[in-house]
Design a protein around this motif. Structure first.
Motif, PDB file in Angstrom:
ATOM      1  N   ARG A 132     -44.395 -15.315 -33.309  1.00 20.15           N
ATOM      2  CA  ARG A 132     -43.969 -15.904 -33.701  1.00 20.15           C
ATOM      3  C   ARG A 132     -42.791 -15.617 -34.442  1.00 20.15           C
ATOM      4  O   ARG A 132     -42.253 -17.812 -34.242  1.00 20.15           O
ATOM      5  N   ILE A 261     -40.296 -18.385 -40.979  1.00 23.53           N
ATOM      6  CA  ILE A 261     -40.978 -17.604 -40.332  1.00 23.53           C
ATOM      7  C   ILE A 261     -41.095 -16.387 -40.922  1.00 23.53           C
ATOM      8  O   ILE A 261     -40.373 -14.806 -41.091  1.00 23.53           O
ATOM      9  N   SER A 263     -44.009 -12.839 -39.586  1.00 24.96           N
ATOM     10  CA  SER A 263     -45.023 -11.984 -38.350  1.00 24.96           C
ATOM     11  C   SER A 263     -46.403 -11.162 -39.078  1.00 24.96           C
ATOM     12  O   SER A 263     -45.911 -11.708 -40.436  1.00 24.96           O
ATOM     13  N   LYS A 264     -47.287 -11.059 -38.377  1.00 20.59           N
ATOM     14  CA  LYS A 264     -49.013 -10.697 -39.071  1.00 20.59           C
ATOM     15  C   LYS A 264     -48.141  -9.640 -39.450  1.00 20.59           C
ATOM     16  O   LYS A 264     -48.913  -9.145 -40.543  1.00 20.59           O
TER      17      LYS A 264
END
Length: 390
Positions: A132, A261, A263-264
């Motif tokens: 990502r 942004i 990340s998971k």
């Protein structure tokens, strides 16, 4: 890995050439026969190993060619000309073909360095996972090459597919340990290094990416900043202390900063209301040594057959361990070209392997090892051990 099994190996009359494949000579010990093979510009060993009443023919994993098609072609020619009673064969690719075909993934450091030469600005992301952040940065900065470093093949193939789907041409991915990668990069060639949510290894801190040696490599290759983002305060604190070895480092510390942004993993930590820590570092002193300019060779090192046998009798299957490197004597093979020594050496977390031809002219077969500090120290130790018998 491509391979096949046969009941019978015919007499090996070498050299032999057919269909662009050359088998030049063999090297043997009591368990294994190696066939020195050339296909176009690449050289490697085919390996023949006997198990009960069966021969297994495959590549030697420490000399395998970067192009899997070369290996498949060599196996096919060897099977058709030197084998009888084929029991089974596995010539298909096990890994996703994208790893071999896409120009976004590079497995060879030499090819990587050539491709980096033409880039003015380079960012590195270590352990990019789902990609990502890497993909977002590539979209944001089309003029900057985003070099992603990852050890897991599924992550490489997934991110390569996503980059291709979004027409991102400023991404390059390499399957490597980041510590090894940094050691081969040119001095002051990187703008930024990102390390987001690394495994904290709280019970095994020696396995962390961050170490004094890593920080020194960052200082050597960086023109700009190193950025850590983590949910582990212990890792954050540990990293800060490691960078304090420099005389005048500059830091920017943040807590629970929202990025454009995430990340998971970050999404997961935020749902659990965990704190997120950022550490941005710059202004690092240059280390005293520039690894990339150091040299090593076996000049003027000569051993006859009796000396080589005495050397092997002393060091067969033995290992030497120092604080920051190791040297392991794996195998010795005899051939018409001389004796071939197989060694493992270098850093504990990123070992190197080499075949060394011992005799009138001692030299590396295939590629020379990377010039990391750990490799150079181990090879100097190897040279010293050999000299005792010359």
């Amino acid at each position: 890995m491509p391979n096949f099994k046969a009941k019978i190996i015919k007499e090996l009359t070498l050299p032999f050439e057919k269909d662009g494949v050359s088998f030049l000579f063999k090297a043997e010990n009591t368990n294994i026969t190696l066939i020195f093979t050339q296909v176009l510009e690449q050289s490697f060993f085919l390996q023949i190993k006997k198990e009960k009443n069966t021969f297994i023919i495959k590549t030697d994993k420490h000399s395998k060619p970067s192009k899997i098609g070369y290996l498949q072609k060599a196996l096919k020619v060897f099977k058709e000309n030197f084998c009888e009673g084929i029991l089974n064969e596995a010539f298909g690719l096990k890994n996703n073909a994208l790893v071999e075909q896409t120009p976004l993934i590079v497995k060879d450091f030499e090819e990587l360095l050539v491709r980096l030469e033409k880039e003015e600005k380079i960012y590195i992301e270590i352990g990019f996972g789902s990609g990502r952040h890497l993909l977002f940065k590539a979209k944001q900065n089309p003029e900057i090459l985003m070099l992603g470093v990852e050890i897991y093949t599924p992550a490489l193939t997934q991110v390569a597919k996503l980059a291709k789907a979004h027409n991102l041409n400023n991404i390059l991915l390499v399957q490597s340990d980041a510590r090894l990668l940094l050691s081969v990069l040119k001095t002051k060639s990187i703008e930024k290094i990102f390390l987001h949510f690394p495994v904290p290894w709280e019970d095994k801190p020696h396995r962390r990416v961050i170490s004094e040696a890593f920080c020194k490599e960052c200082a050597r290759v960086l023109r700009g900043e190193f950025e850590l983002r983590t949910d582990s305060f212990e890792y954050f604190d540990f990293t800060l202390k490691e960078f304090l070895i420099f005389s005048k480092p500059q830091f920017l510390l943040k807590k629970n900063e929202n990025l454009e942004i995430s990340s998971k993993y970050e999404d997961r930590w935020k749902k659990q209301e965990k704190d997120i820590y950022d550490l941005i570092v710059w202004g690092l002193d240059m280390p005293e040594q520039n690894q990339g300019e150091e040299k090593f060779d076996f000049a003027n090192l000569y051993l006859n057959a009796n000396q080589i046998k005495a050397f092997w009798q002393r060091f067969e299957k033995k290992s030497i361990k120092s604080k920051d490197y190791f040297l392991s004597f794996r195998n010795l093979y005899e051939s018409e070209k001389g004796f071939i020594l197989k060694c493992a050496f270098g850093a504990f977390n990123a070992p190197s392997h080499a075949y060394i031809l011992l005799g009138k002219k001692t030299k590396f077969l295939f590629k020379n090892p990377l010039k990391t500090q750990e490799n150079l120290k181990a090879l100097e130790e190897l040279k010293h051990k050999i000299e005792q018998f010359s």
